[in-house]
Design a protein around this motif. Structure first.
Motif, PDB file in Angstrom:
ATOM      1  N   ASP A 109      12.525   2.311  12.106  1.00  0.00           N
ATOM      2  CA  ASP A 109      12.934   0.923  12.269  1.00  0.00           C
ATOM      3  C   ASP A 109      11.902   0.064  11.545  1.00  0.00           C
ATOM      4  OD1 ASP A 109      10.819   0.378  14.124  1.00  0.00           O
ATOM      5  OD2 ASP A 109      12.001   1.338  15.689  1.00  0.00           O
ATOM      6  N   LYS A 110      11.924  -1.246  11.794  1.00  0.00           N
ATOM      7  CA  LYS A 110      11.059  -2.112  10.998  1.00  0.00           C
ATOM      8  C   LYS A 110       9.582  -1.765  11.156  1.00  0.00           C
ATOM      9  CE  LYS A 110      13.058  -6.408   9.616  1.00  0.00           C
ATOM     10  NZ  LYS A 110      13.052  -7.857   9.715  1.00  0.00           N
TER      11      LYS A 110
ATOM     12  N   LYS B 189       2.096 -12.504   8.669  1.00  0.00           N
ATOM     13  CA  LYS B 189       3.107 -11.869   7.810  1.00  0.00           C
ATOM     14  C   LYS B 189       2.642 -11.948   6.358  1.00  0.00           C
ATOM     15  CE  LYS B 189       7.358 -11.524  10.179  1.00  0.00           C
ATOM     16  NZ  LYS B 189       7.855 -12.509  11.131  1.00  0.00           N
ATOM     17  N   THR B 190       2.679 -10.815   5.671  1.00  0.00           N
ATOM     18  CA  THR B 190       2.199 -10.742   4.291  1.00  0.00           C
ATOM     19  C   THR B 190       3.358 -10.436   3.354  1.00  0.00           C
ATOM     20  OG1 THR B 190       0.118  -9.886   5.154  1.00  0.00           O
ATOM     21  CG2 THR B 190       0.474  -9.670   2.798  1.00  0.00           C
TER      22      THR B 190
ATOM     23  N   TYR C 150      -7.625  -6.349   8.977  1.00  0.00           N
ATOM     24  CA  TYR C 150      -6.780  -6.259   7.792  1.00  0.00           C
ATOM     25  C   TYR C 150      -5.890  -5.015   7.800  1.00  0.00           C
ATOM     26  CZ  TYR C 150      -9.726  -9.818   5.594  1.00  0.00           C
ATOM     27  OH  TYR C 150     -10.395 -10.966   5.281  1.00  0.00           O
ATOM     28  N   SER C 151      -6.153  -4.082   8.704  1.00  0.00           N
ATOM     29  CA  SER C 151      -5.391  -2.833   8.693  1.00  0.00           C
ATOM     30  C   SER C 151      -3.946  -3.078   9.116  1.00  0.00           C
ATOM     31  CB  SER C 151      -6.053  -1.828   9.635  1.00  0.00           C
ATOM     32  OG  SER C 151      -5.304  -0.648   9.662  1.00  0.00           O
ATOM     33  N   PRO C 152      -2.969  -2.632   8.307  1.00  0.00           N
ATOM     34  CA  PRO C 152      -1.578  -2.908   8.674  1.00  0.00           C
ATOM     35  C   PRO C 152      -1.004  -1.946   9.707  1.00  0.00           C
ATOM     36  CG  PRO C 152      -1.648  -1.843   6.542  1.00  0.00           C
ATOM     37  CD  PRO C 152      -3.062  -1.981   6.995  1.00  0.00           C
ATOM     38  N   THR C 153      -1.736  -0.868  10.036  1.00  0.00           N
ATOM     39  CA  THR C 153      -1.182   0.124  10.969  1.00  0.00           C
ATOM     40  C   THR C 153      -1.991   0.192  12.257  1.00  0.00           C
ATOM     41  OG1 THR C 153      -2.551   1.850  10.037  1.00  0.00           O
ATOM     42  CG2 THR C 153      -0.364   1.612   9.114  1.00  0.00           C
ATOM     43  N   SER C 154      -1.286   0.405  13.373  1.00  0.00           N
ATOM     44  CA  SER C 154      -1.994   0.679  14.618  1.00  0.00           C
ATOM     45  C   SER C 154      -1.993   2.173  14.891  1.00  0.00           C
ATOM     46  CB  SER C 154      -1.366  -0.079  15.781  1.00  0.00           C
ATOM     47  OG  SER C 154       0.002   0.185  15.862  1.00  0.00           O
ATOM     48  N   LYS C 155      -0.951   2.854  14.452  1.00  0.00           N
ATOM     49  CA  LYS C 155      -0.904   4.303  14.615  1.00  0.00           C
ATOM     50  C   LYS C 155      -0.613   4.893  13.255  1.00  0.00           C
ATOM     51  CE  LYS C 155       2.750   6.625  16.219  1.00  0.00           C
ATOM     52  NZ  LYS C 155       3.826   6.995  17.145  1.00  0.00           N
ATOM     53  N   SER C 156      -1.428   5.859  12.854  1.00  0.00           N
ATOM     54  CA  SER C 156      -1.227   6.509  11.562  1.00  0.00           C
ATOM     55  C   SER C 156      -1.637   7.959  11.730  1.00  0.00           C
ATOM     56  CB  SER C 156      -2.084   5.790  10.511  1.00  0.00           C
ATOM     57  OG  SER C 156      -1.818   6.278   9.241  1.00  0.00           O
TER      58      SER C 156
ATOM     59  N   LEU D 154       3.363  -5.994   7.430  1.00  0.00           N
ATOM     60  CA  LEU D 154       4.269  -5.377   6.462  1.00  0.00           C
ATOM     61  C   LEU D 154       5.214  -4.458   7.230  1.00  0.00           C
ATOM     62  CD1 LEU D 154       1.501  -4.265   3.981  1.00  0.00           C
ATOM     63  CD2 LEU D 154       3.313  -5.816   3.343  1.00  0.00           C
ATOM     64  N   GLU D 155       6.370  -4.142   6.632  1.00  0.00           N
ATOM     65  CA  GLU D 155       7.252  -3.170   7.262  1.00  0.00           C
ATOM     66  C   GLU D 155       6.673  -1.772   7.074  1.00  0.00           C
ATOM     67  OE1 GLU D 155      11.386  -3.356   6.246  1.00  0.00           O
ATOM     68  OE2 GLU D 155      11.384  -5.523   6.466  1.00  0.00           O
TER      69      GLU D 155
END
Lengths: 255, 76
Positions: free
Chosen positions: A9-10, A68-69, A144-150, A228-229
């Motif tokens: 999903d998004k 939102k970027t 700045y990190s776009p992910t919480s889980k990676s 970001l998506e």
């Protein structure tokens, strides 16, 4: 070599990747965390602050608000966008939310959520400030990190030797990830990809279960914070890896 | 002092969820169910919400009183 989407999903993307080396997939994971750039508030000019919250705490909280970027900013290293916060409390206590942060230069660069409390104002208190959003990378500051889980994990393979085992009910209850289910009296691994190799089920019944890793098959799971998506994060990290490898290649050839 | 905006460990956005969580718990929902409903899955994020205390609410009454005193023209 296959790539299969397990969940999408998004904000979430889980894909099963087969036939690619783990090093490459882990590189993708790390680039998603610390190399994909996003916009975040970096500089704050406080014009007036009569609230109970100190200037630096407000600045820190503004920095953590995810913005939102739009994709066009990913290439613009010197992008600097102003947002303005101007709020005052009249007769009662007022909570100032991220929704009160007004984008001046680009209407699309706004907080991911409008309901993040920035500070609270008592009657007759004012806050007035300018915040400047800049592009940065997760390795510089985690805001700045776009992910919480990676996450990358090997694909689990669950082999049930005797589906009619007496301990079926206990096995279902033992699993913290709800991998197993009993269907028509048979024990079935209904949700094998959720397995985290914790081996709680093996403690119940070691004879009837086999849990192993599928060779050369990995599950990459990304959760976006909202700048970001999830799909764009992966695509951008692929682009960045290719760009860095090209640069590396050029340096080697110049030797 | 205020509710945390991000999870300290993973960085997930939690700022907009603390007030919703409080509203659900005030309605009588079990805290664990409220966290599930808000989509907070990992225990690093769950502890951020569960263990939070907004100390600013203890200080605001003094600022309110100060504003009242100012209205009357008294010295604080």
């Amino acid at each position: 070599m296959t790539v299969e989407v397990l969940e999408k999903d998004k904000l979430n993307l889980t894909i099963k990747i087969e036939g690619y080396p783990l090093d490459l997939i882990n590189g993708l994971r790390r680039y998603a965390m610390s190399e994909v750039p996003t916009l975040a508030v970096e500089d704050v000019v406080i014009i007036e602050n009569s609230s109970l919250v100190y200037d630096e705490i407000i600045a820190h909280r503004l920095g953590l608000v995810p913005l939102k970027t739009p994709k066009k900013y990913l290439e613009m290293k010197d992008a600097q966008l102003m947002l303005v916060l101007d709020a005052s409390a009249n007769d009662s206590v007022r909570t100032v939310y991220s929704g009160d942060l007004v984008p001046v230069e680009d209407k699309e660069v706004k907080p991911v959520s409008n309901e993040i409390p920035i500070l609270k104002l008592a009657p007759k208190q004012n806050i007035k400030l300018e915040a400047y959003a800049k592009l940065g990378k997760g390795k510089k500051h985690s805001k700045y990190s776009p992910t919480s889980k990676s996450i990358v994990k090997p694909t689990p393979v669950i082999n049930i030797i005797n589906p009619k085992t007496d301990s079926a009910k206990q096995i279902v209850d033992s699993c913290p990830r709800n991998v197993f289910e009993i269907i028509n009296g048979n024990l079935v691994a209904k949700n094998p990809y959720a397995c985290t190799f914790c081996e709680e089920c093996l403690k119940v019944d070691r004879k009837n279960l086999e849990i192993s890793e599928k060779p050369g098959s990995y599950i990459l799971s990304i959760e976006s914070i909202g700048q970001l998506e999830a799909k764009d994060i992966i695509l951008e990290s692929v682009n960045l890896i290719i760009k860095d490898l090209d640069e590396f290649n050029k340096r080697l050839e110049a030797l | 002092m205020l509710s945390p905006i991000r999870c300290f460990s993973c960085g997930a956005l939690l700022g907009d969820k603390y007030e919703k969580f409080n509203a659900l718990v005030a309605k009588g929902m079990e805290p664990s169910k409220a966290l599930d409903k808000l989509g907070i899955k990992r225990y690093c994020c769950r502890r951020m919400i569960l263990s939070n205390f907004e100390a600013i609410n203890k200080m605001l009454p003094y600022a309110e009183a100060a504003a009242l005193l100012n209205d009357k023209g008294d010295e604080i």
